[in-house]
Design an enzyme around this catalytic site. Structure first.
Site, short mmCIF file in Angstrom:
data_model
loop_
_atom_site.label_atom_id
_atom_site.label_comp_id
_atom_site.label_asym_id
_atom_site.label_seq_id
_atom_site.Cartn_x
_atom_site.Cartn_y
_atom_site.Cartn_z
N GLU A 180 -1.04 -3.65 4.05
CA GLU A 180 -0.13 -3.08 3.06
C GLU A 180 -0.46 -1.63 2.72
OE1 GLU A 180 2.52 -5.00 1.34
OE2 GLU A 180 2.21 -6.32 3.05
N HIS A 256 -0.40 -6.31 -5.16
CA HIS A 256 -1.26 -5.32 -4.50
C HIS A 256 -2.42 -4.98 -5.43
CE1 HIS A 256 2.45 -3.84 -2.08
NE2 HIS A 256 1.69 -4.57 -1.31
N ASP A 258 -3.38 -2.13 -6.26
CA ASP A 258 -3.08 -1.00 -7.15
C ASP A 258 -2.29 -1.42 -8.38
OD1 ASP A 258 -0.49 -1.26 -6.14
OD2 ASP A 258 -0.41 0.71 -5.22
N CYS A 375 2.62 3.57 -6.95
CA CYS A 375 3.35 3.09 -5.77
C CYS A 375 4.10 4.23 -5.08
CB CYS A 375 4.37 2.02 -6.18
SG CYS A 375 3.66 0.42 -6.56
#
EC number: 3.5.3.23
Length: 452
Positions: A180, A256, A258, A375
């Site tokens: 990813e 994710h 993050d 993102c």
């Protein structure tokens, strides 16, 4: 006497420019914000302008800021691969009526989140001293698996100098090597030009089902993919750490890393539930980082719940080193609107850490689709020679900001519903916009419709 020329080092944020078909299709299982706003009416023009405003604001703060072009959507080439025939309008109509779920997937706006475009290792970390790029294969979601080839072409058009940059093909298109990109990759360093510690966060082991894994939502990044990226980039064991994401927080919507942690230079800002084996892994990070202490800023569940962190994207913020050497958080306004998160941030900047300021930005069009400020950007650490080798047309300045806003006003619709995506005129509008954009950014031919 030989003249000494000092080398400057930068971390450049390349933000994804929102595309003209920005929409809310609710395609991302495991992403709470994406699912909760499915089928809502979007505003491509507002989304693009919100993103541009953030890019310009960071430029005005003294940061080096770049622009990453959007992808072509709807993806007609993929529909043809799947057996839909006729002219482009007929392909659109057949796909929309015969396979509406597939059609919505090939219209996805997800390429705006360039944190998923690639993993980047700066030359200070790699064996051959070049900046390495590997596009993410994004195999876990069909709509995202359409991105790596175009992302790779855009990256090569931006970083088109083999003396400084090395580009790799994305990993095999199989979930055993699900990758990813930078959303699961963090780099810590004392200085952007010095060798750092590259932290790969993964959700599961692909070849060992006995290991911990989430049960409700998918773990998109595998340990094996992370290892492969490190090998491709020529990283050493001495500057690489692999840390597993807590399966429980993945099942709470942390799709994710993050969304639950962010790092910059000597700071790792993370939630206490973010990782497995946290204490041992933080000790490994510190040992590999060196003598200088790392600021491990742990947010307790009692301070901010995982639910609040996911809803506000407290960790999906940009953590930046400002020109004066202090750090600032670039946060979505959702963090300001949540009293618990706002109170935490107000307290954080008073503590004895490098983080001294928080700047709030309205990126609601992105947030509603499941992505916050972090993102939207791909980080690339470079020295001044490497930066000089980047395609200069993609670096933000006052002139480019004005020109891109005019371009958006000319080509983007104010509102877009999911039903509008089947309009052949929208496809023509989008292609016209992207064709002009590649000339503005001097990218050459990167889109499938330009390569026919």
């Amino acid at each position: 006497m030989e003249e000494f020329v000092s080398t400057q080092h930068f971390e450049v944020n390349f933000d994804g420019l929102v595309g003209p078909t920005h929409n809310y299709a609710g395609l991302s299982f495991g992403n709470v914000a994406s699912l909760s706003n499915a089928k809502a009416v979007s505003s491509p023009r507002s989304a693009a302008k919100q993103g541009l405003a953030k890019m310009k604001a960071l430029h005005d703060m003294g940061m080096v800021q770049g622009v990453f072009a959007p992808h072509e959507r709807p993806d007609i080439a993929t529909l043809r691969r799947l057996g839909f025939t006729g002219n482009d309008g007929e392909v659109l109509y057949k796909a929309a009526t015969e396979a509406p779920q597939i059609y919505q997937a090939v219209c996805s706006a997800s390429s705006m989140w360039t944190a998923n475009a690639a993993t980047v290792s700066p030359g200070a970390d790699t064996a051959n001293g070049k900046v390495h790029f590997t596009p993410a294969n994004l195999t876990n979601k069909f709509h995202r698996s359409l991105e790596p080839m175009t992302s790779g072409r855009i990256l090569q058009a931006m970083f088109n100098n083999s003396r400084y940059f090395e580009h790799h093909l994305h990993l095999p298109d199989n979930e055993h090597f699900g990758d990813e990109g930078a959303a699961n990759h963090t780099r810590l360093c004392s200085n952007y030009g010095h060798a750092g510690v590259e932290i790969f966060t993964f959700g599961r082991y692909a070849f060992d089902s006995s290991k911990p894994a989430p049960t409700k939502f998918p773990a998109r990044q595998t340990f094996e993919a992370s290892q492969a990226i490190a090998r491709l980039h020529g990283l050493s064991d001495e500057n690489t750490v692999y840390i597993q994401q807590n399966p429980d927080v993945i099942d709470q919507g942390v799709f994710h890393n993050d969304v639950i942690a962010v790092g910059n230079q000597n700071v790792l800002f993370y939630h206490e539930q973010a990782f497995l084996d946290t204490e041992a892994k933080l000790a490994e990070i510190q040992q590999k980082f060196g003598a200088e202490p790392v600021h491990f800023i742990c947010v307790k569940t009692s301070e901010v719940s995982v639910e609040d962190a996911v809803q506000t994207y407290l960790f999906n913020t940009q953590l930046l080193t400002m020109p004066d050497g202090s750090m600032a958080i670039i946060a979505p306004t959702e963090c300001e609107e949540n009293p618990r998160v706002k109170a935490y941030l107000e307290d954080l900047v008073q503590r004895n850490t490098p983080i001294k300021k928080v700047h709030f930005f309205d990126v609601k069009q992105s947030m509603r689709n499941g992505g916050g400020p972090a993102c939207l950007r791909l980080r690339v650490a470079m020295n001044d020679d490497e930066l000089a080798a980047v395609n200069p047309a993609v670096i933000m300045n006052d002139g480019l900001f004005t020109r891109l806003n005019e371009w958006v006003d000319k080509h983007y619709r104010e509102e877009l519903s999911v039903d509008d995506l089947r309009d052949p005129q929208l496809l023509n509008e989008s292609r016209g916009a992207l064709d002009e954009l590649t000339q503005i950014l001097k990218l050459g031919s990167v889109y499938p419709f330009q390569l026919v």
